[in-house]
Design a protein around this motif. Structure first.
Motif, PDB file in Angstrom:
ATOM      1  N   GLN A 623      33.222  60.308  79.162  1.00  0.00           N
ATOM      2  CA  GLN A 623      32.703  60.310  77.793  1.00  0.00           C
ATOM      3  C   GLN A 623      33.308  61.463  77.003  1.00  0.00           C
ATOM      4  O   GLN A 623      33.696  62.494  77.560  1.00  0.00           O
ATOM      5  N   ASP A 624      33.411  61.261  75.691  1.00  0.00           N
ATOM      6  CA  ASP A 624      33.875  62.289  74.764  1.00  0.00           C
ATOM      7  C   ASP A 624      32.713  62.754  73.895  1.00  0.00           C
ATOM      8  O   ASP A 624      31.824  61.964  73.541  1.00  0.00           O
ATOM      9  N   ALA A 625      32.720  64.034  73.549  1.00  0.00           N
ATOM     10  CA  ALA A 625      31.735  64.590  72.624  1.00  0.00           C
ATOM     11  C   ALA A 625      32.482  65.441  71.603  1.00  0.00           C
ATOM     12  O   ALA A 625      33.397  66.190  71.954  1.00  0.00           O
ATOM     13  N   TYR A 626      32.093  65.321  70.341  1.00  0.00           N
ATOM     14  CA  TYR A 626      32.782  66.038  69.265  1.00  0.00           C
ATOM     15  C   TYR A 626      31.822  67.054  68.630  1.00  0.00           C
ATOM     16  O   TYR A 626      30.722  66.701  68.188  1.00  0.00           O
ATOM     17  N   ARG A 627      32.247  68.336  68.618  1.00  0.00           N
ATOM     18  CA  ARG A 627      31.462  69.354  67.911  1.00  0.00           C
ATOM     19  C   ARG A 627      31.914  69.334  66.453  1.00  0.00           C
ATOM     20  O   ARG A 627      33.079  69.611  66.145  1.00  0.00           O
ATOM     21  N   VAL A 628      30.975  69.023  65.551  1.00  0.00           N
ATOM     22  CA  VAL A 628      31.286  68.850  64.131  1.00  0.00           C
ATOM     23  C   VAL A 628      30.706  70.031  63.351  1.00  0.00           C
ATOM     24  O   VAL A 628      29.501  70.290  63.410  1.00  0.00           O
ATOM     25  N   PHE A 629      31.572  70.742  62.607  1.00  0.00           N
ATOM     26  CA  PHE A 629      31.181  71.913  61.820  1.00  0.00           C
ATOM     27  C   PHE A 629      30.997  71.493  60.352  1.00  0.00           C
ATOM     28  O   PHE A 629      31.870  70.829  59.769  1.00  0.00           O
ATOM     29  N   LEU A 636      33.741  70.460  57.950  1.00  0.00           N
ATOM     30  CA  LEU A 636      34.844  71.419  57.934  1.00  0.00           C
ATOM     31  C   LEU A 636      35.888  71.100  58.999  1.00  0.00           C
ATOM     32  O   LEU A 636      37.094  71.095  58.739  1.00  0.00           O
ATOM     33  N   LYS A 637      35.433  70.809  60.246  1.00  0.00           N
ATOM     34  CA  LYS A 637      36.371  70.502  61.328  1.00  0.00           C
ATOM     35  C   LYS A 637      35.621  69.875  62.493  1.00  0.00           C
ATOM     36  O   LYS A 637      34.388  69.880  62.526  1.00  0.00           O
ATOM     37  N   ARG A 638      36.388  69.361  63.470  1.00  0.00           N
ATOM     38  CA  ARG A 638      35.831  68.772  64.685  1.00  0.00           C
ATOM     39  C   ARG A 638      36.576  69.319  65.905  1.00  0.00           C
ATOM     40  O   ARG A 638      37.785  69.526  65.851  1.00  0.00           O
ATOM     41  N   GLU A 639      35.824  69.521  66.999  1.00  0.00           N
ATOM     42  CA  GLU A 639      36.419  69.898  68.273  1.00  0.00           C
ATOM     43  C   GLU A 639      36.012  68.878  69.323  1.00  0.00           C
ATOM     44  O   GLU A 639      34.831  68.516  69.416  1.00  0.00           O
ATOM     45  N   LYS A 640      36.974  68.437  70.123  1.00  0.00           N
ATOM     46  CA  LYS A 640      36.719  67.386  71.116  1.00  0.00           C
ATOM     47  C   LYS A 640      36.470  67.995  72.495  1.00  0.00           C
ATOM     48  O   LYS A 640      37.230  68.845  72.957  1.00  0.00           O
ATOM     49  N   PHE A 641      35.405  67.550  73.153  1.00  0.00           N
ATOM     50  CA  PHE A 641      35.098  67.902  74.540  1.00  0.00           C
ATOM     51  C   PHE A 641      35.051  66.610  75.340  1.00  0.00           C
ATOM     52  O   PHE A 641      34.417  65.631  74.908  1.00  0.00           O
ATOM     53  N   SER A 642      35.711  66.553  76.483  1.00  0.00           N
ATOM     54  CA  SER A 642      35.748  65.339  77.305  1.00  0.00           C
ATOM     55  C   SER A 642      35.459  65.699  78.753  1.00  0.00           C
ATOM     56  O   SER A 642      35.802  66.798  79.218  1.00  0.00           O
ATOM     57  N   TRP A 643      34.831  64.768  79.484  1.00  0.00           N
ATOM     58  CA  TRP A 643      34.568  64.991  80.898  1.00  0.00           C
ATOM     59  C   TRP A 643      34.417  63.667  81.620  1.00  0.00           C
ATOM     60  O   TRP A 643      34.015  62.653  81.035  1.00  0.00           O
ATOM     61  N   ARG A 644      34.752  63.671  82.905  1.00  0.00           N
ATOM     62  CA  ARG A 644      34.601  62.497  83.769  1.00  0.00           C
ATOM     63  C   ARG A 644      33.641  62.877  84.900  1.00  0.00           C
ATOM     64  O   ARG A 644      33.922  63.800  85.676  1.00  0.00           O
ATOM     65  N   TYR A 645      32.487  62.180  84.967  1.00  0.00           N
ATOM     66  CA  TYR A 645      31.516  62.412  86.031  1.00  0.00           C
ATOM     67  C   TYR A 645      31.763  61.449  87.185  1.00  0.00           C
ATOM     68  O   TYR A 645      32.024  60.249  86.962  1.00  0.00           O
ATOM     69  N   GLU A 646      31.681  61.979  88.386  1.00  0.00           N
ATOM     70  CA  GLU A 646      31.754  61.119  89.561  1.00  0.00           C
ATOM     71  C   GLU A 646      30.390  60.459  89.789  1.00  0.00           C
ATOM     72  O   GLU A 646      29.356  60.954  89.315  1.00  0.00           O
ATOM     73  N   ALA A 647      30.402  59.367  90.506  1.00  0.00           N
ATOM     74  CA  ALA A 647      29.135  58.722  90.886  1.00  0.00           C
ATOM     75  C   ALA A 647      28.563  59.472  92.079  1.00  0.00           C
ATOM     76  O   ALA A 647      29.217  59.592  93.122  1.00  0.00           O
TER      77      ALA A 647
END
Length: 658
Positions: A623-629, A636-647
């Motif tokens: 999943q991706d998550a975006y920090r929105v300022f 003003l801007k966006r920063e992208k955070f992404s991660w892959r969780y194992e089962a």
């Protein structure tokens, strides 16, 4: 060397053989120019002196010829045609000079011609800044300006770059090695070489008739060369053993000196400069080295300084009381080691003395108190700083040397100097910690008596009240240190090798996630964090973090112009972290992308027992998550955070069925 040609050569009178100077040829027969002499009479002197004044009378016999006068000659040298006393003689009434006088005249004419030619070519010989006939490394630089000569020399060095970069064979005693010019700064100094060529000023004759070779100026880094050569000399030389005195406890032990053969850096560098371009191996000398301190001097130092130094404490009196410097502290800080020349100059090391006197110094010292910020009545308030004072250990180190040789009267005066806090009240006030800029809460179950929840609160207590200055980076591992039993942490489940096992400090990851989110929503710069391998529903997906000392840390930087206060609070079932500063953004929010690549958990069997922790299993996904300022009502801007969780597997504490 090709001799230059004067643009206006002066022919020499014909006396039976052709004469030419510097390329000037004798004119062909019949074309020899004739120039009249204009005689300027003056008072004659010498053995051929004539009448005092007046021209000779035509037809009357002259007592002496008039040729002794000094004519002023312009243009080419005079050439007289016809024989004296004939119709062709322009002065028929003057008798011809005697044979000796004629030879003198001819010699003088030739000398005058040479001088005239040299004078005429002086401008040519000295044209340019580099003297004529000068060459360096086979490159002709004569007649060039400094800039032109430097350009020619650099071009030659570039053309022969491979040669000048080749390893240089060196011999040290019986050992041989190679030195790479680039490793030791070995090079031709073009500017210095041209300066040397310009500074060598030969005379005009040498300029015209001789060529000169100027040796290039060679540079080398003496220290780097010495380091490289010692790799070889270490197998061949015999290092000098300098004298020293060391303490074993409070007992002085002498180390006596012995001579050796070793490299001398400047001599090594000179040998390399002189032999680099010879094409032969460079012989680097090993120099006989003798210690500056003798055995007798060592014994004297032991008897007159080292032994008395540790014979009793030294009493230090200050304005706030007294303290002692015990023999053990003296032994740790008194240095009786040699300098580069091998000479022992006694010294008390200030840092070692301070470290050895920690307990004693606290009797008279007062530490300064840094200004900070604390919440009072729900609002941040600056807590004022206070100054302190400390013993001037630099002065104490010097003063101790005056009493250490004594066995009695061992007392010195100690000086206290003021110590200001690193952050005073005024500086902290200017940081602008005035309002809450973010807060974040996570929940837990089981109450504070549960080991996992106890660990969460223990970490929160260590961070509460921390102030992060503008530009500073906060590290959770650095702030709490190793989370061990000694700090009050307990065993609780941690993830190790993909499964939950008991471990000291388990549960601190929940506090890590809570403070990470508080920094995230305050808009601070993410420096280091790592989400869990499995997703737990008590945490927001992607925007969470684990921790493990010392390999995994949580770090964020205060990238604002304001100070930051971290406040922690807890209840029986929750933990909260709030950030106090000055708001930079109106709002920060998270926008999620959809979950993708969902995987289902597998069933895994674990050996039953107290260390086995069963789980229900958790789906894996990315999943991706975006920090929105937001600021001034706009994104003003966006920063992208992404991660892959194992089962996470469904772990069963049971034997696997057949």
């Amino acid at each position: 060397m090709t001799r230059p040609t004067d643009p206006d050569p002066s022919p020499i009178p014909d006396r039976g053989c052709p004469v030419s100077l510097y390329g000037a040829k004798r004119p062909p027969a019949g074309e020899t120019p004739t120039t009249e002499l204009t005689a300027v009479p003056r008072q004659a002197t010498g053995p051929l002196a004539g009448p005092a004044a007046g021209p000779p009378t035509v037809g009357a016999p002259a007592a002496h010829p008039v040729h002794q006068t000094n004519p002023v000659v312009t243009g080419a040298l005079p050439v007289v045609t016809g024989a004296p006393g004939t119709d062709g003689d322009p002065t028929p009434s003057v008798p011809a000079p005697r044979r000796g006088a004629r030879r003198a005249l001819v010699g003088g004419a030739v000398a005058a011609a040479v001088l005239a030619t040299i004078g005429g070519t002086a401008g040519y010989a000295y044209s340019g800044e580099v003297p004529r006939g000068t060459e360096v490394l086979g490159v002709h630089l004569g007649g060039q300006s400094r800039e032109g000569a430097a350009a020619l020399l650099r071009a030659e060095l570039e053309r022969r770059a491979e040669t000048f970069a080749a390893p240089v064979p060196v011999r040290i005693g019986e050992q041989t090695a190679e030195v790479k010019p680039i490793d030791v700064g070995l090079a031709v100094d073009v500017t210095a070489t041209v300066r040397a060529a310009v500074g060598d000023n030969p005379g005009p004759v040498d300029l015209l008739f001789k060529s000169r070779s100027v040796e290039p100026v060679i540079t080398v880094d003496v220290e780097r060369l010495d380091t490289e050569l010692r790799k070889t000399a270490g197998r061949n030389g015999r290092p000098m053993k300098p004298a020293s005195i060391v303490f074993q406890g409070t007992t002085p032990k002498p180390n006596y000196p012995s001579p050796g053969q070793d490299l001398q850096p400047e001599q090594s560098a000179q040998a390399l400069r002189a032999g680099w371009l010879s094409g032969e191996p460079v012989v680097v000398p090993l120099v006989e080295a003798h210690p500056a301190t003798t055995k007798e001097e060592v014994d004297k130092l032991v008897a007159e300084l080292a032994e008395p130094a540790v014979s009793a404490p030294v009493k230090v009196t200050t304005d706030r009381g007294t303290f002692n410097v015990p023999p053990a502290a003296i032994a740790k800080s008194l240095l009786l080691t040699p300098d580069k020349t091998g000479k022992i100059s006694p010294k008390v090391d200030e840092k070692k003395l301070h470290a050895a006197l920690t307990g004693e110094l606290s009797k008279v010292e007062v530490k300064p108190k840094e200004a900070t910020v604390a919440l009072q009545g729900g609002k941040p308030q600056v807590v004022a700083s206070t100054g302190g004072h400390a013993v001037d250990t630099a002065a104490l180190s010097r003063d101790l040397l005056t009493v250490l040789p004594k066995r009695d009267g061992r007392e010195v005066k100690g000086t206290l100097k003021p110590v200001e806090p690193k952050t005073n009240t005024e500086a902290m006030t200017k940081m602008g910690v005035k309002e809450q800029v973010s807060t974040f809460t996570t929940s837990f179950t089981g109450g504070l008596a549960l080991p996992r929840n106890h660990n969460i609160v223990t970490a929160a207590k260590e961070v509460d009240g921390a102030v992060v200055k503008p530009g500073e980076t906060f590290s959770l591992n650095k702030h709490t240190g190793e989370r061990s039993y000694a700090q009050g942490y307990k065993d609780a489940p941690v993830i190790l090798d993909g499964k939950l096992v008991p471990g000291v400090g388990g549960g601190v990851s929940q506090f890590t996630t809570t403070i990470f989110n508080a920094a995230y929503y305050a808009g601070l710069e993410d420096v280091e964090h790592k989400p869990h391998s499995y997703w737990f529903s008590r945490y927001p997906a992607v925007i969470e973090s684990t921790i493990f000392y010392p390999s995994l840390d949580l770090k964020f930087r205060n990238n604002t112009e304001h100070g930051l206060l971290i406040d922690t609070a807890w209840t029986n079932n929750s933990i909260t972290v709030s950030m106090w500063s000055t708001k930079v953004y109106d709002k920060i929010e998270t926008v999620y992308g959809p979950r993708r690549d969902i995987t289902k958990p597998k069933v895994a069997y674990l050996d039953p027992g107290p260390s086995c922790i069963a789980t229900e299993g958790i789906d894996g996904f990315a999943q991706d998550a975006y920090r929105v300022f937001h600021k001034d009502g706009k994104e003003l801007k966006r920063e992208k955070f992404s991660w892959r969780y194992e089962a996470e597997p469904r772990y069963l504490c049971a034997k696997k069925p057949n």
